[in-house]
Design an enzyme around this catalytic site. Structure first.
Site, PDB file in Angstrom:
ATOM      1  N   GLY A  81       0.820  -1.206   0.000  1.00 41.54           N
ATOM      2  CA  GLY A  81       0.000   0.000   0.000  1.00 41.54           C
ATOM      3  C   GLY A  81       0.847   1.246   0.000  1.00 41.54           C
ATOM      4  O   GLY A  81       2.048   1.212   0.288  1.00 41.54           O
ATOM      5  N   GLN A 113       2.565  10.242   1.748  1.00 46.09           N
ATOM      6  CA  GLN A 113       3.932   9.701   1.694  1.00 46.09           C
ATOM      7  C   GLN A 113       4.738  10.297   0.549  1.00 46.09           C
ATOM      8  O   GLN A 113       5.963  10.181   0.526  1.00 46.09           O
ATOM      9  CB  GLN A 113       3.916   8.171   1.561  1.00 46.09           C
ATOM     10  N   CYS A 151       7.548   0.316   6.700  1.00 43.89           N
ATOM     11  CA  CYS A 151       6.932   1.429   5.977  1.00 43.89           C
ATOM     12  C   CYS A 151       7.942   2.017   4.997  1.00 43.89           C
ATOM     13  O   CYS A 151       9.128   2.124   5.302  1.00 43.89           O
ATOM     14  CB  CYS A 151       6.506   2.484   6.996  1.00 43.89           C
ATOM     15  N   LEU A 152       7.440   2.395   3.808  1.00 44.92           N
ATOM     16  CA  LEU A 152       8.320   3.032   2.816  1.00 44.92           C
ATOM     17  C   LEU A 152       8.924   4.313   3.376  1.00 44.92           C
ATOM     18  O   LEU A 152      10.011   4.719   2.969  1.00 44.92           O
ATOM     19  CB  LEU A 152       7.519   3.365   1.554  1.00 44.92           C
ATOM     20  N   HIS A 199      -2.968   0.777   8.304  1.00 45.90           N
ATOM     21  CA  HIS A 199      -1.647   1.412   8.197  1.00 45.90           C
ATOM     22  C   HIS A 199      -1.739   2.644   7.275  1.00 45.90           C
ATOM     23  O   HIS A 199      -1.211   3.709   7.585  1.00 45.90           O
ATOM     24  CB  HIS A 199      -0.646   0.385   7.651  1.00 45.90           C
ATOM     25  N   GLU A 200      -2.442   2.476   6.132  1.00 45.73           N
ATOM     26  CA  GLU A 200      -2.535   3.578   5.152  1.00 45.73           C
ATOM     27  C   GLU A 200      -3.428   4.708   5.658  1.00 45.73           C
ATOM     28  O   GLU A 200      -3.116   5.878   5.477  1.00 45.73           O
ATOM     29  CB  GLU A 200      -3.040   3.050   3.805  1.00 45.73           C
ATOM     30  N   HIS A 212      -1.654   7.019   7.773  1.00 42.78           N
ATOM     31  CA  HIS A 212      -0.862   8.024   7.059  1.00 42.78           C
ATOM     32  C   HIS A 212      -1.714   9.270   6.764  1.00 42.78           C
ATOM     33  O   HIS A 212      -1.218  10.393   6.809  1.00 42.78           O
ATOM     34  CB  HIS A 212      -0.332   7.465   5.730  1.00 42.78           C
TER      35      HIS A 212
END
Ligand SMILES: [Zn+2]
Lengths: 172, 175
Positions: free
Chosen positions: B47, B52, B97-98, B139-140, B143
């Site tokens: 995702g 981000q 996480c990215l 998680h998304e 963000h």
């Protein structure tokens, strides 16, 4: 970087981490990865430290604080460094009546499968008349889950409850 | 199409609450295409959320159809203004996480959720998600609210006492 592994152990009391890390900070040290945990009323610290100093210089920096807090400490020069994380792909949970050899049996079976333990935490809970052993292990293995399960299966006959699950780490 | 730069900790923009999307136009679709290209270029992310890449808008892409071990999923999803409207159960799982390179850790998430969201055309949809996909969506959505998984890390000892955590959690939910 020239990392040293600093080990400190002593009776737990408030302020240990603050006092030790303050002494290191004042001495110009950098901290790397650390593990700090209370075990059986003691406080234990394993800490990567680097200040560019010699082992002796580092030792004389820590000695006064360790004396005051009655901690034993130990320094070892170490190879390796930061950014070497390995992501676990398996989790193993164990619980059963506390008995000699439980850790050796479980980890022995895992080692035969090439299982690399990255983290292990265990505790004895319940009461002293009927202690129960609980352990969680996170690690990495190339082996399929069926192979790990088969290796651990004989332990069920000894009334040790072992459960393996794959960890799918979510990146998002 | 263009690759976008992924913001990394400690960029303060990752802590902002993102704005609702109100214009469902060509510009939005072009951005979503870039966001997808960026997701695919990195390390196997299931995702990605618009904040981000520095766009403070409530847009998420999710795709849990290609995990190593197959999980229940809805395929490739573009979720605009997603909102979690129901939660149930608790589960511990490992996340990375990215925007937080070189680190993974354990986080407790709801096991099942119901999500209401819009697609890039502005149409409304509802999804029921479980397990890994539910975790990814949470998680998304975090963000979008300026929250990173490292804000929700649990101690390694939590594992040992997981059952207790479950019981406390579910009692709270029931109350
Ligand atoms: Zn993320």
């Amino acid at each position: 970087m020239n990392w040293q592994m600093l080990t400190l152990v002593g009776e737990d009391q408030p302020g240990i981490v603050a006092r030790v890390t303050d002494a290191l900070y004042r001495g110009g040290c950098t901290l790397g990865e650390t593990s700090m945990i209370r075990l059986g009323g003691n406080f234990t610290i394993m800490m990567m430290v680097d200040g560019g100093q010699s082992e002796q210089a580092l030792a004389s920096m820590i000695a006064p604080v360790a004396d005051q807090l009655q901690l034993k400490f130990h320094l070892d020069p170490m190879h390796g460094g930061l950014h070497r994380h390995r992501v676990p792909n398996y989790q193993v949970r164990v619980n059963g009546a506390d008995r000699a050899g439980i850790v050796a049996k479980v980890t022995g079976a895992l080692a035969e499968c090439g299982f690399n333990i990255l983290e292990l935490a265990s505790d004895v809970v319940g009461d002293s008349a009927k202690p129960v052993y609980i352990m969680t292990i996170q690690g990495y293995a190339e082996a399929e889950i069926e192979r790990l399960e088969a290796a651990l299966k004989p332990l069920a006959a000894e009334e040790i409850d072992v459960h393996v699950s794959a960890i799918e780490t979510l990146i998002g | 199409m263009a690759m976008l730069e992924i913001l990394q900790l400690p960029d303060p923009r990752l802590k902002e609450v993102a704005e609702e999307v109100t214009r469902f136009d060509e510009e939005l679709k072009a951005f979503i295409a870039d966001l997808e290209e960026t997701r695919q270029a990195g390390p196997a992310a299931v995702g990605i959320a618009a904040p981000q890449v520095g766009r403070s808008q409530r847009i998420v892409i999710l795709d849990c159809s290609k995990t190593k071990k197959p999980v229940e999923n809805h395929g490739h999803l573009i979720l605009v203004n997603p909102e979690i409207i129901e939660w149930d159960g608790f589960e511990l799982g490992r996340e990375g996480c990215l925007s937080v390179p070189d680190y993974t850790g354990n986080v407790i998430r709801a096991e099942r959720i119901k999500v209401r969201s819009q697609d890039p055309q502005g149409e409304n949809h509802e999804f029921e998600m479980v397990g890994f996909e539910a975790r990814a969506l949470q998680h998304e959505v975090d963000h979008l609210d300026g929250i990173l998984f490292i804000d929700r890390l649990v101690s390694r000892r939590t594992d040992l006492f997981q059952r207790k955590v479950y019981q406390k959690g579910s009692k709270k939910r029931d109350a």
